[in-house]
Design a protein around this motif. Structure first.
Motif, short mmCIF file in Angstrom:
data_model
loop_
_atom_site.label_atom_id
_atom_site.label_comp_id
_atom_site.label_asym_id
_atom_site.label_seq_id
_atom_site.Cartn_x
_atom_site.Cartn_y
_atom_site.Cartn_z
N ASP A 281 0.83 -1.21 0.00
CA ASP A 281 0.00 0.00 0.00
C ASP A 281 0.86 1.26 0.00
N ASP A 282 1.92 1.23 0.80
CA ASP A 282 2.83 2.40 0.84
C ASP A 282 3.43 2.64 -0.53
N PHE A 283 3.82 1.53 -1.18
CA PHE A 283 4.43 1.67 -2.50
C PHE A 283 3.39 2.18 -3.51
N ASP A 284 2.16 1.67 -3.40
CA ASP A 284 1.11 2.17 -4.31
C ASP A 284 0.90 3.67 -4.12
N GLU A 285 1.00 4.11 -2.85
CA GLU A 285 0.84 5.54 -2.57
C GLU A 285 1.94 6.35 -3.27
N LEU A 286 3.14 5.79 -3.28
CA LEU A 286 4.27 6.46 -3.94
C LEU A 286 4.01 6.54 -5.45
N CYS A 287 3.51 5.42 -6.02
CA CYS A 287 3.20 5.41 -7.47
C CYS A 287 2.12 6.44 -7.79
N SER A 288 1.08 6.51 -6.94
CA SER A 288 0.00 7.48 -7.19
C SER A 288 0.53 8.90 -7.10
N PHE A 289 1.44 9.11 -6.15
CA PHE A 289 2.04 10.45 -6.01
C PHE A 289 2.73 10.86 -7.31
N VAL A 290 3.50 9.92 -7.88
CA VAL A 290 4.22 10.22 -9.13
C VAL A 290 3.21 10.54 -10.24
N GLU A 291 2.11 9.79 -10.28
CA GLU A 291 1.09 10.05 -11.31
C GLU A 291 0.44 11.42 -11.09
N ASP A 292 0.16 11.75 -9.84
CA ASP A 292 -0.54 13.02 -9.55
C ASP A 292 0.38 14.23 -9.70
N ALA A 293 1.65 14.05 -9.32
CA ALA A 293 2.57 15.20 -9.32
C ALA A 293 2.96 15.60 -10.74
N GLU A 294 2.96 14.63 -11.66
CA GLU A 294 3.33 14.89 -13.06
C GLU A 294 4.61 15.74 -13.17
N LEU A 295 5.65 15.25 -12.54
CA LEU A 295 6.93 15.96 -12.58
C LEU A 295 7.60 15.72 -13.94
N ASP A 296 8.49 16.63 -14.30
CA ASP A 296 9.16 16.50 -15.60
C ASP A 296 10.20 15.38 -15.59
N TYR A 297 10.93 15.31 -14.49
CA TYR A 297 12.00 14.31 -14.40
C TYR A 297 11.99 13.67 -13.01
N VAL A 298 12.15 12.35 -12.97
CA VAL A 298 12.16 11.65 -11.68
C VAL A 298 13.34 10.66 -11.67
N GLY A 299 14.19 10.78 -10.69
CA GLY A 299 15.27 9.80 -10.51
C GLY A 299 14.81 8.77 -9.49
N VAL A 300 14.85 7.49 -9.86
CA VAL A 300 14.37 6.44 -8.95
C VAL A 300 15.55 5.56 -8.52
N PHE A 301 15.67 5.35 -7.22
CA PHE A 301 16.71 4.47 -6.70
C PHE A 301 16.06 3.37 -5.87
N ALA A 302 16.58 2.13 -6.01
CA ALA A 302 16.16 1.07 -5.09
C ALA A 302 16.89 1.35 -3.78
N TYR A 303 16.21 1.17 -2.65
CA TYR A 303 16.84 1.44 -1.35
C TYR A 303 18.13 0.63 -1.21
N SER A 304 19.18 1.31 -0.75
CA SER A 304 20.46 0.65 -0.55
C SER A 304 20.76 0.62 0.96
N ARG A 305 20.92 -0.59 1.51
CA ARG A 305 21.11 -0.73 2.97
C ARG A 305 22.56 -0.43 3.31
N GLU A 306 22.78 0.74 3.90
CA GLU A 306 24.15 1.22 4.14
C GLU A 306 24.57 1.03 5.58
N GLU A 307 25.68 0.33 5.74
CA GLU A 307 26.26 0.08 7.05
C GLU A 307 26.41 1.39 7.84
N GLY A 308 26.04 1.35 9.11
CA GLY A 308 26.25 2.53 9.97
C GLY A 308 25.07 3.49 9.98
N THR A 309 24.07 3.24 9.13
CA THR A 309 22.90 4.14 9.13
C THR A 309 21.79 3.52 9.99
N ARG A 310 20.88 4.38 10.45
CA ARG A 310 19.79 3.87 11.28
C ARG A 310 18.84 2.98 10.49
#
Ligand code: SF4
Length: 404
Positions: A281-310
């Motif tokens: 559901d959270d991911f669907d919300e993100l997809c809907s946001f992208v559809e509604d915002a209609e931004l010109d350019y979107v950079g998408v990254f898969a989450y990267s689990r970085e050592e030392g971060t919370r």
């Protein structure tokens, strides 16, 4: 570092195989960047003159800052490491590797491309839970208006036509001075002092988008009506877990406000798919946001689990395959929207900065609605590199545009 070394009498080699000293300036804010940096280091270490001990290799930048002694232990073939905090000492460091060899040649100017990045601050205090940058680059500190102006002046003197203002968090510029200043003042000052130069502001966090800034953008023809605002997500709980403020609906209001205040503005964002705990559901919300915002350019990254971060310690980490799948899905949605928005530029007139030729000789440039390296280019039939030409967009193909 390059200009400091030129000032000290070094000469820039045209290729690593001709250099006595090779400096690999590394990035390591995510695993993929670290791997790319390591590949570049090994590539340099395998050059025959390096293997034969006739050239030295220095590893600089974020990787030594992030990994310190651990890196020195595992990369024995490197002559010296220069973390970000020591970059200003590059001349002394090179001098210690080549005693008595610097200073023999008169200093020369670094040749610049038509578009130049100028950093306006360094570090970040926001501590987004997924991000390593505050640990690598340290606390937020703005560079003075005078030093930024001097760098811009140098670039303009060397025929740069576009200045791209960057930092981890440009929107906070000036708030740490004894007498606080703000980004709108800096941009207004530069735009008026250099009326023939384009200015572009990257990486303004949502909280940094002030009306004063929007007005400066709207009022100056030489300031790109362009904002890159990293939203990262749209679900309130995920944003909270990211240690970021806001929500999808607040961001949509902000986008609407920007579009009202700066008509014709081009908007870019960055989003992370597959953050720990991100439900369907959270991911669907993100997809809907992208559809509604209609931004010109979107950079998408898969989450990267970085050592030392919370975020690396959060429960409900998604598996790699699922993160990549979500990133692909989100990218497909964003690409379709971008292609539609970009195709609306067909028939429009715009100024294009001629940047160079591709390997096959094709001339290309960029319009004010395209940031360097990320938003594609405009293909041109004529124009001199470094000049600004007025064109009509004849066609578009995804992110690229073709002009007459
Ligand atoms: S604002 Fe950007 S640089 Fe700062 S912690 Fe967040 S993601 Fe990292």
């Amino acid at each position: 570092m390059a200009q400091r070394l030129l000032d000290a009498g070094c000469v820039l080699a045209t290729a690593p195989k001709q250099a006595d000293c090779i400096i690999v300036n590394t990035c390591s804010f995510i695993q993929a960047a670290t791997e790319e940096s390591i590949e570049a280091i090994f590539e340099m270490c395998e050059l025959p003159h390096v293997e034969q001990g006739r050239a030295k290799v220095i590893v600089a930048g974020c990787m030594p800052s992030r990994y310190g002694d651990e890196l020195e232990e595992s990369l024995k073939e490197i002559d010296t490491f220069v973390p970000c905090s020591k970059e200003d000492d590059i001349v002394a460091i090179v001098e210690s590797l080549f005693p008595g060899r610097l200073g023999a040649i008169a200093s020369s100017k670094l040749s610049v491309s038509p578009s130049v990045y100028v950093k306006i601050s360094d570090g970040c205090d926001r501590f987004c839970s997924f991000c390593t940058i505050p640990f690598i680059r340290g606390r937020y500190h703005s560079y003075s208006l005078e030093s930024i102006d001097a760098e811009v002046q140098n670039a303009v003197d060397a025929h740069a036509r576009e200045i791209v203002l960057i930092a981890q968090d440009t929107g906070r510029w000036g708030e740490d001075f004894a007498q606080a200043q703000d980004l709108s003042q800096l941009v207004g000052f530069l735009a008026e002092k250099y009326p023939s130069t384009w200015f572009r502001i990257m990486y303004v966090q949502p909280e940094g988008v002030s009306d004063a800034l929007l007005d400066v953008i709207a009022q100056h023809e030489n300031v790109a009506s362009y904002l890159d605002i990293p939203f990262q997500h749209a679900n309130k709980d995920i944003l909270k877990a990211m240690n970021r403020k806001g929500s999808g609906s607040e961001y949509l209001s902000l986008i609407k406000h920007i579009r009202n205040r700066v008509p014709g503005v081009t908007l870019r964002t960055t989003l992370i798919a597959g953050f720990p705990g991100e439900s369907e559901d959270d991911f669907d919300e993100l997809c809907s946001f992208v559809e509604d915002a209609e931004l010109d350019y979107v950079g998408v990254f898969a989450y990267s689990r970085e050592e030392g971060t919370r975020a690396a310690k959060l429960p409900d980490q998604l598996d790699e395959e699922e993160k990549q799948y979500r990133a692909r899905r989100l990218r497909d949605i964003a690409d379709a929207i971008s292609a539609g928005r970009i195709s609306q530029r067909i028939g429009k007139e715009m100024d294009v900065l001629v940047e160079g030729r591709e390997e096959d000789g094709q001339l290309f440039g960029r319009a004010l609605c395209q940031a360097p390296d990320v938003d594609g280019v405009v293909y041109l039939s004529s124009g001199e590199v470094g000049s600004i030409v007025h064109v009509t967009i004849a066609d578009t193909l995804m992110y690229e545009m073709e002009a007459e």
